[in-house]
Design a protein around this motif. Sequence first.
Motif, PDB file in Angstrom:
ATOM      1  N   LYS A 171      10.704  75.403 102.425  1.00 39.68           N
ATOM      2  CA  LYS A 171      10.039  76.342 103.253  1.00 39.68           C
ATOM      3  C   LYS A 171      10.007  77.658 102.692  1.00 39.68           C
ATOM      4  CE  LYS A 171       9.621  78.116 107.939  1.00 39.68           C
ATOM      5  NZ  LYS A 171       9.833  77.985 109.518  1.00 39.68           N
ATOM      6  N   GLY A 172       8.940  78.369 102.472  1.00 38.31           N
ATOM      7  CA  GLY A 172       9.152  79.928 102.161  1.00 38.31           C
ATOM      8  C   GLY A 172       8.931  79.946 100.526  1.00 38.31           C
ATOM      9  N   ALA A 173       8.742  78.861  99.911  1.00 39.06           N
ATOM     10  CA  ALA A 173       8.928  78.984  98.421  1.00 39.06           C
ATOM     11  C   ALA A 173       7.736  79.842  97.783  1.00 39.06           C
ATOM     12  CB  ALA A 173       8.993  77.582  97.787  1.00 39.06           C
ATOM     13  N   ILE A 174       8.055  80.891  97.157  1.00 39.26           N
ATOM     14  CA  ILE A 174       7.214  81.383  96.597  1.00 39.26           C
ATOM     15  C   ILE A 174       6.722  81.109  94.999  1.00 39.26           C
ATOM     16  CG2 ILE A 174       6.675  83.986  95.339  1.00 39.26           C
ATOM     17  CD1 ILE A 174       8.609  85.132  97.527  1.00 39.26           C
ATOM     18  N   TRP A 175       7.923  80.522  94.215  1.00 36.25           N
ATOM     19  CA  TRP A 175       7.488  79.880  93.015  1.00 36.25           C
ATOM     20  C   TRP A 175       8.664  78.979  92.771  1.00 36.25           C
ATOM     21  CZ3 TRP A 175      11.768  80.992  90.148  1.00 36.25           C
ATOM     22  CH2 TRP A 175      12.464  82.043  90.184  1.00 36.25           C
ATOM     23  N   SER A 176       8.408  77.858  92.194  1.00 39.57           N
ATOM     24  CA  SER A 176       9.814  77.099  91.608  1.00 39.57           C
ATOM     25  C   SER A 176       9.580  76.241  90.450  1.00 39.57           C
ATOM     26  CB  SER A 176       9.584  75.690  93.029  1.00 39.57           C
ATOM     27  OG  SER A 176      10.745  75.031  92.557  1.00 39.57           O
ATOM     28  N   TYR A 177      10.485  76.161  89.429  1.00 43.09           N
ATOM     29  CA  TYR A 177      10.619  75.548  88.454  1.00 43.09           C
ATOM     30  C   TYR A 177      11.639  74.358  88.328  1.00 43.09           C
ATOM     31  CZ  TYR A 177       7.072  78.722  86.723  1.00 43.09           C
ATOM     32  OH  TYR A 177       5.832  79.538  86.643  1.00 43.09           O
ATOM     33  N   HIS A 178      11.319  73.344  87.505  1.00 42.47           N
ATOM     34  CA  HIS A 178      12.192  72.090  87.334  1.00 42.47           C
ATOM     35  C   HIS A 178      12.100  71.820  85.867  1.00 42.47           C
ATOM     36  CE1 HIS A 178      14.572  68.673  89.353  1.00 42.47           C
ATOM     37  NE2 HIS A 178      15.086  69.349  88.109  1.00 42.47           N
ATOM     38  N   PHE A 179      13.214  71.982  85.137  1.00 46.02           N
ATOM     39  CA  PHE A 179      13.429  71.468  83.593  1.00 46.02           C
ATOM     40  C   PHE A 179      14.467  70.678  83.492  1.00 46.02           C
ATOM     41  CE2 PHE A 179      11.080  75.611  83.435  1.00 46.02           C
ATOM     42  CZ  PHE A 179      10.234  75.501  82.099  1.00 46.02           C
ATOM     43  N   PHE A 180      14.207  69.868  82.473  1.00 49.44           N
ATOM     44  CA  PHE A 180      14.982  68.786  82.121  1.00 49.44           C
ATOM     45  C   PHE A 180      15.467  68.718  80.561  1.00 49.44           C
ATOM     46  CE2 PHE A 180      13.251  66.953  86.021  1.00 49.44           C
ATOM     47  CZ  PHE A 180      14.440  66.324  86.485  1.00 49.44           C
ATOM     48  N   PHE A 181      16.778  68.996  80.271  1.00 44.22           N
ATOM     49  CA  PHE A 181      17.050  68.975  78.908  1.00 44.22           C
ATOM     50  C   PHE A 181      17.760  67.759  78.426  1.00 44.22           C
ATOM     51  CE2 PHE A 181      16.886  73.025  80.752  1.00 44.22           C
ATOM     52  CZ  PHE A 181      16.352  73.723  79.929  1.00 44.22           C
ATOM     53  N   TYR A 182      17.152  66.909  77.770  1.00 47.14           N
ATOM     54  CA  TYR A 182      17.557  65.475  77.531  1.00 47.14           C
ATOM     55  C   TYR A 182      18.059  65.332  75.899  1.00 47.14           C
ATOM     56  CZ  TYR A 182      16.697  60.416  76.603  1.00 47.14           C
ATOM     57  OH  TYR A 182      17.111  59.069  76.078  1.00 47.14           O
ATOM     58  N   ASN A 183      19.330  64.730  75.600  1.00 42.80           N
ATOM     59  CA  ASN A 183      19.480  64.312  74.482  1.00 42.80           C
ATOM     60  C   ASN A 183      19.795  63.005  74.398  1.00 42.80           C
ATOM     61  OD1 ASN A 183      21.567  64.012  72.084  1.00 42.80           O
ATOM     62  ND2 ASN A 183      21.889  65.850  72.170  1.00 42.80           N
ATOM     63  N   ARG A 184      18.868  62.541  73.480  1.00 43.76           N
ATOM     64  CA  ARG A 184      18.637  61.153  73.349  1.00 43.76           C
ATOM     65  C   ARG A 184      19.971  60.500  72.731  1.00 43.76           C
ATOM     66  NH1 ARG A 184      13.810  58.251  73.446  1.00 43.76           N
ATOM     67  NH2 ARG A 184      12.745  60.322  73.201  1.00 43.76           N
ATOM     68  N   LYS A 185      20.608  61.045  71.549  1.00 50.97           N
ATOM     69  CA  LYS A 185      21.818  60.546  71.079  1.00 50.97           C
ATOM     70  C   LYS A 185      22.790  60.518  71.804  1.00 50.97           C
ATOM     71  CE  LYS A 185      21.937  61.967  66.779  1.00 50.97           C
ATOM     72  NZ  LYS A 185      22.243  62.877  65.599  1.00 50.97           N
ATOM     73  N   LEU A 186      23.090  61.522  72.560  1.00 50.66           N
ATOM     74  CA  LEU A 186      24.139  61.733  73.455  1.00 50.66           C
ATOM     75  C   LEU A 186      23.988  61.010  74.680  1.00 50.66           C
ATOM     76  CD1 LEU A 186      25.082  65.524  73.109  1.00 50.66           C
ATOM     77  CD2 LEU A 186      26.486  63.662  71.801  1.00 50.66           C
ATOM     78  N   LYS A 187      23.042  60.682  75.094  1.00 54.81           N
ATOM     79  CA  LYS A 187      22.546  60.156  76.182  1.00 54.81           C
ATOM     80  C   LYS A 187      23.213  60.606  77.324  1.00 54.81           C
ATOM     81  CE  LYS A 187      22.483  55.299  74.624  1.00 54.81           C
ATOM     82  NZ  LYS A 187      22.968  54.002  74.582  1.00 54.81           N
ATOM     83  N   ARG A 188      22.557  62.031  77.333  1.00 56.69           N
ATOM     84  CA  ARG A 188      22.849  62.844  78.578  1.00 56.69           C
ATOM     85  C   ARG A 188      21.582  63.709  79.022  1.00 56.69           C
ATOM     86  NH1 ARG A 188      28.136  65.859  75.905  1.00 56.69           N
ATOM     87  NH2 ARG A 188      29.610  63.960  75.719  1.00 56.69           N
ATOM     88  N   VAL A 189      21.574  64.118  80.178  1.00 56.88           N
ATOM     89  CA  VAL A 189      20.555  64.919  80.599  1.00 56.88           C
ATOM     90  C   VAL A 189      20.974  66.026  81.671  1.00 56.88           C
ATOM     91  CG1 VAL A 189      20.002  63.147  82.228  1.00 56.88           C
ATOM     92  CG2 VAL A 189      18.109  64.853  81.539  1.00 56.88           C
TER      93      VAL A 189
END
Length: 224
Positions: A171-189
């Motif tokens: 509630k009250g969000a003016i803007w919102s962003y969501h990013f993912f940083f995915y390393n396929r080799k390390l199998k981490r995100v």
Amino acid sequence: MKYLEYTPLDRINDFLSNLNLGERTIEGCLEAYSCKHTGTDKKLSLSLENEILDHLGKSSDTDSSSPVEYLFSRSSRKTLIFLLLTLHHMYPDYDFSAVRAHEFFTEESWDSFKQIFDVYMFEASKEWLEENEGSALLETLYKALDEVVNLAECEVYSYNPEAEADPFLEKGAIWSYHFFFYNRKLKRVVSFRFSCLSNLVNDGFLDDESSQEEDGEIFDDMDI
């Protein structure tokens, strides 16, 4: 998927937990996960895979530039499922549809992320510099992410769902962003979501619609 604890991320999370800027509050959260299946992950992963394959079997779209074409690649489907599993662990009570979700993910780069961060996190970065002399927020974030997922080998994705499909929208969000940083080799995100909330809405002075109109006025003169 297993939640991973990293001290460099905790430091940034502490700063972005509730950054009050007067009429607005900046919030942000970094979460790291191992992409190795645990618990019910295998069952959910199989369910998502079947949902995608069933959708592909019914689709007549053969346009190579369409979102559906992306799902024909097994590697792309696997990446999408890992991202959805991450979302599921963050919001276990929300039903993320694989068929709908792939339309909300966009492949990005560090430069495109940096451009958004520089504009929308400008005030937060100023506050960080006042508290942490000689160390910029973006530089600290880069080093923290690099330690966890090795950014040189990362795929970067943004997640921009429609409002009704966004469990993160507050509630009250003016803007919102969501990013993912995915390393396929390390199998981490690493998930990084950050948003700006109107304190006037949350305090009852404005409604959400007024908040969004205010947002338009704030960024009308910005070169984004």
